[in-house]
Design an enzyme around this catalytic site. Sequence first.
Site, PDB file in Angstrom:
ATOM      1  CG  ASP A 191      -5.880  -2.246  -4.840  1.00 38.79           C
ATOM      2  OD1 ASP A 191      -6.707  -1.328  -4.648  1.00 38.79           O
ATOM      3  OD2 ASP A 191      -4.673  -2.138  -4.562  1.00 38.79           O
TER       4      ASP A 191
ATOM      5  CB  SER B  43      -0.953  -0.044   1.204  1.00 34.95           C
ATOM      6  OG  SER B  43      -1.799   1.079   1.239  1.00 34.95           O
TER       7      SER B  43
END
Length: 350
Positions: free
Chosen positions: A294, A196
């Site tokens: 995602d 991330s």
Amino acid sequence: MAGSNEVNANECKMAVPLNTWVLISNFKVAYNMLRRPDGTFDRNLAEFLDRRVSANASPINGVCSFDLLIERSTSLLVRIYKPASNDPQPATSSLLEALSRPASPDPFPVIIFFHGGSFAHSSANTAIYDSLCRRFVTLCGAVVISVNYRRAPEHRYPCAYDDGWTAVKWALTQPWLYSGGSNDPPRVRIFLSGDSSGGNIAHHVAFRAAESGIHICGNILLNAMFGGTRRTDSERRLDGKYFVTLQDRDWYWKAYLPEGSDRDHPACNPFGPNGSRIDGLPFTKSLVIVSGLDLTSDRQLAYADWLKEAGHEVKLVHREQATIGFYLLPNTDHFHEVMDEIKGFVSSNC
């Protein structure tokens, strides 16, 4: 946001094992409690809710760890993980001795890791990242340095990048991290890694290293967090479906980027209209791991293409049916196959 909350929750449950769904859903509930509409953040509550674990001088499953302050001016701590030795000395004495050892003749990787949390959440001693770093030690025979970088919104750009760069420079001053024999002169075999926001930090630290002529053996990006002002297809299609919304992402970028900046700032969009050229730089090899579910997956794929077009070596692992966080729990084929990819990448570039 696509669909109703109930429909989206059901899609999540079908895409991931139940324990992963519970883990990430709990994070999401906490994250929503901590962000305020005015851009501030409830840091005291965040510290209370963060599930942390202590370092362990005595080995656990063949790995020991300790915390170390490496920069007093910014109170920068790292948590260092290393394979346990067979030394019968007391654990604390053994760790102190390790810091004063000369270079090892046997090459080993040093993985500098940046935790995720969208620049605002988690820490080097958050339980899920402690577990992941221990896994890297066992998987790769590595020393892992997990960086407790300063977090937004209290510490905006470029604080996290500066802390990552400090960790690299510190590692290069440590004789015990050097390894190599007569045919391969001793050096610190640094790999950068993060998930991330940590993946974003890893990229920017690797870019500084390339500009400074410091060799990095490889960059391992797990669902790296990038953005931009123009919405991508995956952002529109997956908004709110698998744990994350565009509103969430926009809040974090506003909290991290300099006041008044938009998402085409090079920190957020390094390959966008305001990014720096990367062709001609000795940028490191990259292992780019992308979860197809995602919502920023299109940006991660575009990042890999950008590196390739600039002439850099990239291994892309695109797990089309994986969601964010699949690498945190060993309960899917995605997890095990990606861990094998990481092990192979490190061993072939060490």
